[in-house]
Design a protein around this motif. Structure first.
Motif, PDB file in Angstrom:
ATOM      1  N   LYS A  58      -0.095   0.037 -24.635  1.00  0.00           N
ATOM      2  CA  LYS A  58       0.735  -0.308 -23.495  1.00  0.00           C
ATOM      3  C   LYS A  58       0.702  -1.818 -23.262  1.00  0.00           C
ATOM      4  O   LYS A  58      -0.296  -2.474 -23.520  1.00  0.00           O
ATOM      5  CB  LYS A  58       0.249   0.410 -22.239  1.00  0.00           C
ATOM      6  N   LEU A  59       1.820  -2.361 -22.805  1.00  0.00           N
ATOM      7  CA  LEU A  59       1.887  -3.784 -22.492  1.00  0.00           C
ATOM      8  C   LEU A  59       1.191  -4.033 -21.163  1.00  0.00           C
ATOM      9  O   LEU A  59       1.444  -3.343 -20.180  1.00  0.00           O
ATOM     10  CB  LEU A  59       3.344  -4.240 -22.423  1.00  0.00           C
ATOM     11  N   ARG A  60       0.301  -5.017 -21.128  1.00  0.00           N
ATOM     12  CA  ARG A  60      -0.459  -5.303 -19.909  1.00  0.00           C
ATOM     13  C   ARG A  60      -0.430  -6.803 -19.649  1.00  0.00           C
ATOM     14  O   ARG A  60      -0.472  -7.596 -20.586  1.00  0.00           O
ATOM     15  CB  ARG A  60      -1.897  -4.810 -20.073  1.00  0.00           C
ATOM     16  N   PRO A  61      -0.363  -7.203 -18.390  1.00  0.00           N
ATOM     17  CA  PRO A  61      -0.308  -8.631 -18.077  1.00  0.00           C
ATOM     18  C   PRO A  61      -1.670  -9.295 -18.203  1.00  0.00           C
ATOM     19  O   PRO A  61      -2.707  -8.650 -18.082  1.00  0.00           O
ATOM     20  CB  PRO A  61       0.168  -8.640 -16.621  1.00  0.00           C
ATOM     21  N   ARG A  78      -3.772  -4.339 -15.030  1.00  0.00           N
ATOM     22  CA  ARG A  78      -3.459  -2.907 -15.086  1.00  0.00           C
ATOM     23  C   ARG A  78      -1.992  -2.658 -15.410  1.00  0.00           C
ATOM     24  O   ARG A  78      -1.648  -1.652 -16.018  1.00  0.00           O
ATOM     25  CB  ARG A  78      -3.782  -2.256 -13.739  1.00  0.00           C
ATOM     26  N   GLY A  79      -1.114  -3.547 -14.985  1.00  0.00           N
ATOM     27  CA  GLY A  79       0.307  -3.349 -15.241  1.00  0.00           C
ATOM     28  C   GLY A  79       1.122  -4.399 -14.515  1.00  0.00           C
ATOM     29  O   GLY A  79       0.593  -5.239 -13.796  1.00  0.00           O
ATOM     30  N   PHE A  80       2.430  -4.341 -14.713  1.00  0.00           N
ATOM     31  CA  PHE A  80       3.321  -5.313 -14.098  1.00  0.00           C
ATOM     32  C   PHE A  80       3.824  -4.772 -12.764  1.00  0.00           C
ATOM     33  O   PHE A  80       4.045  -3.567 -12.612  1.00  0.00           O
ATOM     34  CB  PHE A  80       4.506  -5.597 -15.021  1.00  0.00           C
ATOM     35  N   THR A  91      14.215  -2.350 -15.736  1.00  0.00           N
ATOM     36  CA  THR A  91      14.055  -1.347 -14.687  1.00  0.00           C
ATOM     37  C   THR A  91      12.698  -0.660 -14.839  1.00  0.00           C
ATOM     38  O   THR A  91      12.103  -0.646 -15.922  1.00  0.00           O
ATOM     39  CB  THR A  91      15.167  -0.282 -14.766  1.00  0.00           C
ATOM     40  N   ALA A  92      12.226  -0.076 -13.736  1.00  0.00           N
ATOM     41  CA  ALA A  92      10.927   0.580 -13.758  1.00  0.00           C
ATOM     42  C   ALA A  92      10.928   1.788 -14.685  1.00  0.00           C
ATOM     43  O   ALA A  92       9.954   2.052 -15.392  1.00  0.00           O
ATOM     44  CB  ALA A  92      10.532   0.993 -12.340  1.00  0.00           C
ATOM     45  N   ALA A  93      12.043   2.530 -14.713  1.00  0.00           N
ATOM     46  CA  ALA A  93      12.129   3.710 -15.569  1.00  0.00           C
ATOM     47  C   ALA A  93      12.092   3.312 -17.047  1.00  0.00           C
ATOM     48  O   ALA A  93      11.447   3.967 -17.863  1.00  0.00           O
ATOM     49  CB  ALA A  93      13.393   4.493 -15.266  1.00  0.00           C
ATOM     50  N   TYR A  94      12.790   2.219 -17.385  1.00  0.00           N
ATOM     51  CA  TYR A  94      12.793   1.770 -18.781  1.00  0.00           C
ATOM     52  C   TYR A  94      11.417   1.226 -19.180  1.00  0.00           C
ATOM     53  O   TYR A  94      10.970   1.420 -20.306  1.00  0.00           O
ATOM     54  CB  TYR A  94      13.858   0.702 -18.982  1.00  0.00           C
TER      55      TYR A  94
END
Length: 99
Positions: A58-61, A78-80, A91-94
């Motif tokens: 997963k991509l993480r900042p 943890r995430g964007f 978008t959040a869904a994408y």
């Protein structure tokens, strides 16, 4: 309680390898370490090729650690946030589908 100025007991007894629960010899050796390493590497490469355009993890900042002691260090977050995704035009869904 121990009295007087005696040596603290620190006996190292011989291990009972033959009585272990690992079978008749009782000792487990890793003679296949190199081949396991190779098979793990090949399996990782195959997984990366199977999901080719998508990232493997997963991509993480990248964020700074919070406390005064560690705030010079950079670690994975943890995430964007939704604001960051909106600024990037995603978008959040994408974002959930691409990791």
């Amino acid at each position: 309680m121990v009295k007087h100025n005696n040596v603290v007991p620190n006996a190292h007894f011989h291990k009972k390898w033959a009585n272990s629960s690992r079978g008749p010899l009782g000792v487990k050796v890793n003679l296949n370490q190199a081949s396991k390493k190779k098979s793990r590497r090949v399996k990782r490469a195959a997984k990366a090729a199977a999901i080719a355009p998508a990232p493997l993890d997963k991509l993480r900042p990248a964020v700074h650690c919070p406390t005064q002691r560690y705030n010079t260090k950079v670690r994975l977050g943890r995430g964007f946030s939704l604001g960051e995704l909106k600024a990037a035009g995603i978008t959040a869904a994408y974002a959930q589908t691409v990791g």
